[in-house]
Design a protein around this motif. Structure first.
Motif, PDB file in Angstrom:
ATOM      1  N   VAL A   1       0.822  -1.181   0.134  1.00 55.14           N
ATOM      2  CA  VAL A   1       0.030   0.108  -0.025  1.00 55.14           C
ATOM      3  C   VAL A   1       0.963   1.418  -0.171  1.00 55.14           C
ATOM      4  N   VAL A   2       2.025   1.069   0.947  1.00 53.27           N
ATOM      5  CA  VAL A   2       2.836   2.507   0.860  1.00 53.27           C
ATOM      6  C   VAL A   2       4.138   2.613  -0.353  1.00 53.27           C
ATOM      7  N   GLY A   3       3.622   1.412  -1.218  1.00 58.94           N
ATOM      8  CA  GLY A   3       4.770   1.242  -2.182  1.00 58.94           C
ATOM      9  C   GLY A   3       6.139   1.214  -1.902  1.00 58.94           C
ATOM     10  N   ASP A   4       6.482   0.081  -0.914  1.00 58.26           N
ATOM     11  CA  ASP A   4       7.842  -0.073  -0.624  1.00 58.26           C
ATOM     12  C   ASP A   4       8.235  -1.489  -1.261  1.00 58.26           C
ATOM     13  N   PRO A   5       8.814  -1.662  -2.160  1.00 56.29           N
ATOM     14  CA  PRO A   5       9.238  -2.763  -2.730  1.00 56.29           C
ATOM     15  C   PRO A   5      10.320  -3.772  -2.003  1.00 56.29           C
ATOM     16  N   THR A   6      10.761  -3.144  -1.220  1.00 52.81           N
ATOM     17  CA  THR A   6      12.102  -3.862  -0.571  1.00 52.81           C
ATOM     18  C   THR A   6      11.994  -5.135  -0.263  1.00 52.81           C
ATOM     19  N   ASN A   7      10.898  -5.729   0.280  1.00 60.13           N
ATOM     20  CA  ASN A   7      10.800  -7.170   0.574  1.00 60.13           C
ATOM     21  C   ASN A   7      10.017  -7.989  -0.231  1.00 60.13           C
ATOM     22  N   PHE A   8      10.158  -7.519  -1.570  1.00 58.25           N
ATOM     23  CA  PHE A   8       9.607  -8.380  -2.460  1.00 58.25           C
ATOM     24  C   PHE A   8      10.461  -8.686  -3.487  1.00 58.25           C
ATOM     25  N   THR A   9      10.350  -9.695  -4.239  1.00 65.83           N
ATOM     26  CA  THR A   9      11.585 -10.289  -5.170  1.00 65.83           C
ATOM     27  C   THR A   9      11.330  -9.757  -6.524  1.00 65.83           C
ATOM     28  N   ARG A  10      12.491  -8.956  -6.739  1.00 65.87           N
ATOM     29  CA  ARG A  10      12.474  -8.329  -8.189  1.00 65.87           C
ATOM     30  C   ARG A  10      12.825  -9.532  -9.148  1.00 65.87           C
ATOM     31  N   TRP A  11      12.397  -9.299 -10.470  1.00 67.65           N
ATOM     32  CA  TRP A  11      12.392  -9.949 -11.536  1.00 67.65           C
ATOM     33  C   TRP A  11      13.944 -10.804 -11.668  1.00 67.65           C
ATOM     34  N   ASP A  12      14.775  -9.886 -11.606  1.00 67.84           N
ATOM     35  CA  ASP A  12      16.364 -10.334 -11.703  1.00 67.84           C
ATOM     36  C   ASP A  12      16.498 -11.493 -10.561  1.00 67.84           C
ATOM     37  N   GLU A  13      15.812 -11.205  -9.464  1.00 67.19           N
ATOM     38  CA  GLU A  13      16.464 -12.223  -8.440  1.00 67.19           C
ATOM     39  C   GLU A  13      15.949 -13.393  -8.739  1.00 67.19           C
ATOM     40  N   VAL A  14      14.633 -13.337  -9.296  1.00 68.18           N
ATOM     41  CA  VAL A  14      13.757 -14.621  -9.651  1.00 68.18           C
ATOM     42  C   VAL A  14      14.449 -15.450 -10.657  1.00 68.18           C
ATOM     43  N   GLU A  15      14.906 -14.597 -11.664  1.00 69.37           N
ATOM     44  CA  GLU A  15      15.767 -15.146 -12.825  1.00 69.37           C
ATOM     45  C   GLU A  15      16.846 -15.845 -12.190  1.00 69.37           C
ATOM     46  N   ALA A  16      17.635 -15.195 -11.490  1.00 68.11           N
ATOM     47  CA  ALA A  16      19.056 -15.862 -10.831  1.00 68.11           C
ATOM     48  C   ALA A  16      18.663 -17.138 -10.002  1.00 68.11           C
ATOM     49  N   ALA A  17      17.486 -17.174  -9.419  1.00 67.67           N
ATOM     50  CA  ALA A  17      17.129 -18.226  -8.431  1.00 67.67           C
ATOM     51  C   ALA A  17      16.884 -19.549  -9.355  1.00 67.67           C
ATOM     52  N   TRP A  18      15.987 -19.195 -10.477  1.00 70.85           N
ATOM     53  CA  TRP A  18      15.813 -20.323 -11.445  1.00 70.85           C
ATOM     54  C   TRP A  18      17.256 -20.750 -12.231  1.00 70.85           C
ATOM     55  N   ARG A  19      18.128 -19.953 -12.380  1.00 71.54           N
ATOM     56  CA  ARG A  19      19.238 -20.538 -13.103  1.00 71.54           C
ATOM     57  C   ARG A  19      19.912 -21.560 -12.155  1.00 71.54           C
ATOM     58  N   TRP A  20      19.965 -21.258 -11.014  1.00 74.72           N
ATOM     59  CA  TRP A  20      20.697 -22.228 -10.081  1.00 74.72           C
ATOM     60  C   TRP A  20      19.650 -23.350  -9.930  1.00 74.72           C
ATOM     61  N   VAL A  21      18.415 -23.259  -9.938  1.00 78.34           N
ATOM     62  CA  VAL A  21      17.731 -24.504  -9.449  1.00 78.34           C
ATOM     63  C   VAL A  21      17.417 -25.300 -10.846  1.00 78.34           C
ATOM     64  N   ASP A  22      17.224 -24.843 -12.029  1.00 78.45           N
ATOM     65  CA  ASP A  22      16.923 -25.543 -13.119  1.00 78.45           C
ATOM     66  C   ASP A  22      17.844 -26.682 -13.447  1.00 78.45           C
ATOM     67  N   PRO A  23      19.181 -26.626 -13.396  1.00 79.09           N
ATOM     68  CA  PRO A  23      19.854 -27.985 -13.582  1.00 79.09           C
ATOM     69  C   PRO A  23      19.718 -29.082 -12.420  1.00 79.09           C
ATOM     70  N   ILE A  24      19.250 -28.478 -11.260  1.00 84.49           N
ATOM     71  CA  ILE A  24      18.809 -29.590 -10.170  1.00 84.49           C
ATOM     72  C   ILE A  24      17.491 -30.372 -10.403  1.00 84.49           C
ATOM     73  N   ALA A  25      16.848 -29.420 -10.743  1.00 79.57           N
ATOM     74  CA  ALA A  25      15.353 -29.975 -11.113  1.00 79.57           C
ATOM     75  C   ALA A  25      15.340 -30.744 -12.365  1.00 79.57           C
ATOM     76  N   GLU A  26      16.169 -30.575 -13.166  1.00 82.27           N
ATOM     77  CA  GLU A  26      16.359 -31.144 -14.400  1.00 82.27           C
ATOM     78  C   GLU A  26      16.853 -32.793 -14.066  1.00 82.27           C
ATOM     79  N   PHE A  27      17.870 -32.747 -13.108  1.00 78.79           N
ATOM     80  CA  PHE A  27      18.442 -34.077 -12.792  1.00 78.79           C
ATOM     81  C   PHE A  27      17.487 -34.680 -11.942  1.00 78.79           C
ATOM     82  N   PHE A  28      16.812 -34.015 -11.151  1.00 74.18           N
ATOM     83  CA  PHE A  28      15.738 -34.814 -10.119  1.00 74.18           C
ATOM     84  C   PHE A  28      14.989 -35.489 -11.178  1.00 74.18           C
ATOM     85  N   ALA A  29      14.282 -35.001 -12.175  1.00 70.70           N
ATOM     86  CA  ALA A  29      13.324 -35.424 -13.115  1.00 70.70           C
ATOM     87  C   ALA A  29      13.805 -36.553 -13.932  1.00 70.70           C
ATOM     88  N   ALA A  30      15.024 -36.406 -14.367  1.00 69.78           N
ATOM     89  CA  ALA A  30      15.846 -37.511 -14.877  1.00 69.78           C
ATOM     90  C   ALA A  30      16.027 -38.799 -14.205  1.00 69.78           C
TER      91      ALA A  30
END
Ligand code: BG6
Length: 495
Positions: free
Chosen positions: A432-461
């Motif tokens: 409501v007050v417009g403070d995004p500090t404690n929300f995840t910015r897109w580039d953080e989401v992206e960096a997190a998936w980069r780390w997770v993706d190969p692990i998820a792929e390995f699990f699936a395989a």
């Protein structure tokens, strides 16, 4: 801070999250005065409710999670501000009805056109809703328009990108609030303060003094009523991609140049980008996944995961332990041990900083054989009780040369319950007050998936191979200790 008036539009208004977290949190904000008289809600879902039925739903929700809180004048003036639209979200003809309700409510309470669209619904609806909000003109009010998104934010990097592109077709990045409710927890918000406002810790916060970082987020509950979602997601997507990596980022980030939202998030994203990404074949050296069998949690016999979800061959992980490395100057060579899982011995979220051990001079001089000198540890307990503890060595009173490790309580919050809406209170207020500090910015989401993706792929395989089963109510699979010991100290016992 000037708190603007606001209209919340909740999609998924009769869902579990709204019931358990959002309404109790809103009521607290109302009752405490922060949003009192400044908000109204239009709830949208497919249920055939009218305004009265919706208000009753909200009343019950608040009473269930905040017993005895809802009474008197505050309660009735609060409930009067809830309005309902029974609609199938994302259909253009339904959006016209939504527009009419919004106009009606904004006028009735003389609101200034500030709108928060809260998407508490399955992610496949995010893109169509964003699209129809845009084409309907609902995003062109006199005030601000913000959208709040619950996880999962995508399934992997590719789907997350598609989702993000769809959202950006309707909203600006600065108006997108991606919720990670761990960032609303008091002790998680405390990490930066502890690190950057205390001379005792700031100079020590690096590889020279810290031997290992350990992050735990365990639960005693099973998958509950989210079987379909969880079976597809697993613990890696459900907890690690977001909550755990966000805590890693808070512990690891460089001090921001200014304490401003974008400066802070810039530092977090740099930390996440420095994670060493494992190639699929390396995954077994650093990551362990498990699944619970039947057992006893908190004195109650519970079925195994496969029975619980009715899929005897499920290979979904309900537990993940991993050793992470950040390839940067500050953290080079320091293992970050993380673990999360369901149906474990305890509900616990904490961050333990293990400092290096000193040379054993004292022990050598004393000539006393005995235990290894225990390293100092700083423990940030996020939940269920909050507190900050420091362990250090003192002389035992009876034997002059014997050292004993002692825990000092630096500070302790009052005990908070499990799944309390406090985190949501803070986060809703921030939107409501417009403070995004404690929300995840897109580039953080992206960096997190980069780390997770190969692990998820390995699990699936890998399927069932490498899936370590553990009895419900235990400390998780023994294999977790194997990878921990390979890279550092073992995980601290949960009991
Ligand atoms: C949610 C996960 O994000 O966090 C759930 O989807 C999990 O599976 C929950 O139970 C844990 O939250 P908390 O606040 O109880 O630690």
């Amino acid at each position: 801070v000037d708190v603007p008036d606001v209209l919340f539009i909740f999609f998924g208004a009769t869902g579990d999250l709204a019931r358990r977290k959002l309404y109790p949190a809103l009521y607290e904000l109302w009752r405490s005065g922060e949003l009192r008289g400044r908000m109204a809600v239009v709830g949208v879902s497919r249920r055939p409710f009218d305004d009265e039925a919706y208000r009753e739903f909200v009343r019950k929700a608040v009473n269930e999670y905040r017993p005895f809180a809802l009474y008197g004048e505050a309660a009735s003036s609060f409930l009067e501000r809830f309005f309902f639209l029974s609609a199938d979200v994302g259909k253009p003809e339904e959006t016209a009805k939504l527009a009419a309700r919004i106009a009606e409510v904004e006028e009735r309470f003389s609101l200034s056109g500030n709108r928060v669209f809260y998407l508490s619904i399955a992610p496949q609806h995010f893109a169509p809703i964003a699209q129809s909000l845009r084409t309907s003109g609902l995003l062109e009010s006199r005030g601000f328009r913000r959208v709040v998104i619950e996880k999962p934010f995508g399934w992997d990097l590719r789907s997350a990108r598609e989702l993000n592109a769809a959202l950006l077709g309707a909203f600006d990045e600065r108006d997108i609030y991606r919720i990670d409710h761990y960032l609303g927890k008091a002790m998680v918000q405390n990490i930066a303060v502890l690190r950057f406002a205390n001379l005792l810790f700031e100079p020590l916060w690096n590889r020279h003094y810290i031997a290992q970082v350990e992050i735990t987020a365990t639960e005693t509950v099973g998958v509950g009523d989210r079987k379909g979602y969880y079976e597809a997601a697993g613990a890696l997507r459900d907890m690690v991609q977001n909550h755990i990596l966000q805590m890693v980022a808070m512990v690891a980030m460089e001090p921001p140049g200014r304490f401003e939202p974008e400066a802070i998030r810039d530092e977090k994203v740099k930390a996440l980008r420095s994670l060493r990404i494992y190639r699929p074949e390396e995954v077994p050296l650093f990551v362990v996944r498990g699944q619970y069998r039947s057992g006893v949690t908190l004195g109650e016999a519970v079925p195994g995961y496969r029975e619980e979800i009715g899929n005897p061959s499920s290979t979904t992980e309900t537990y993940v332990a991993a050793v992470l490395f950040l390839e940067n100057f500050r953290w080079w060579g320091v293992p970050f041990l993380v673990r999360t899982g369901k149906r474990l011995a305890r509900k616990r979220t904490d961050i333990v900083i293990h400092f290096h051990t000193l040379p054993l001079t004292v022990k050598a001089l004393s000539g006393i054989e005995g235990e290894e000198l225990a390293p100092n540890r700083l423990i940030l307990r996020v939940q269920p009780d909050e507190g900050i503890f420091l362990t250090f060595n003192v002389r035992a009173s009876r034997s002059p040369f014997q050292l004993v490790p002692t825990a000092m309580e630096l500070s302790r919050g009052e005990a908070i319950g499990f799944n309390t809406p406090e985190a949501y209170e803070r986060l809703l207020y921030d939107v409501v007050v417009g403070d995004p500090t404690n929300f995840t910015r897109w580039d953080e989401v992206e960096a997190a998936w980069r780390w997770v993706d190969p692990i998820a792929e390995f699990f699936a395989a890998a399927g069932e191979e490498g899936l370590a089963f553990y009895p419900a109510g235990s400390e998780g699979p023994e294999e977790a200790q194997r990878i921990a010991r390979r890279h550092g100290l073992p995980f601290t016992s949960l009991v």
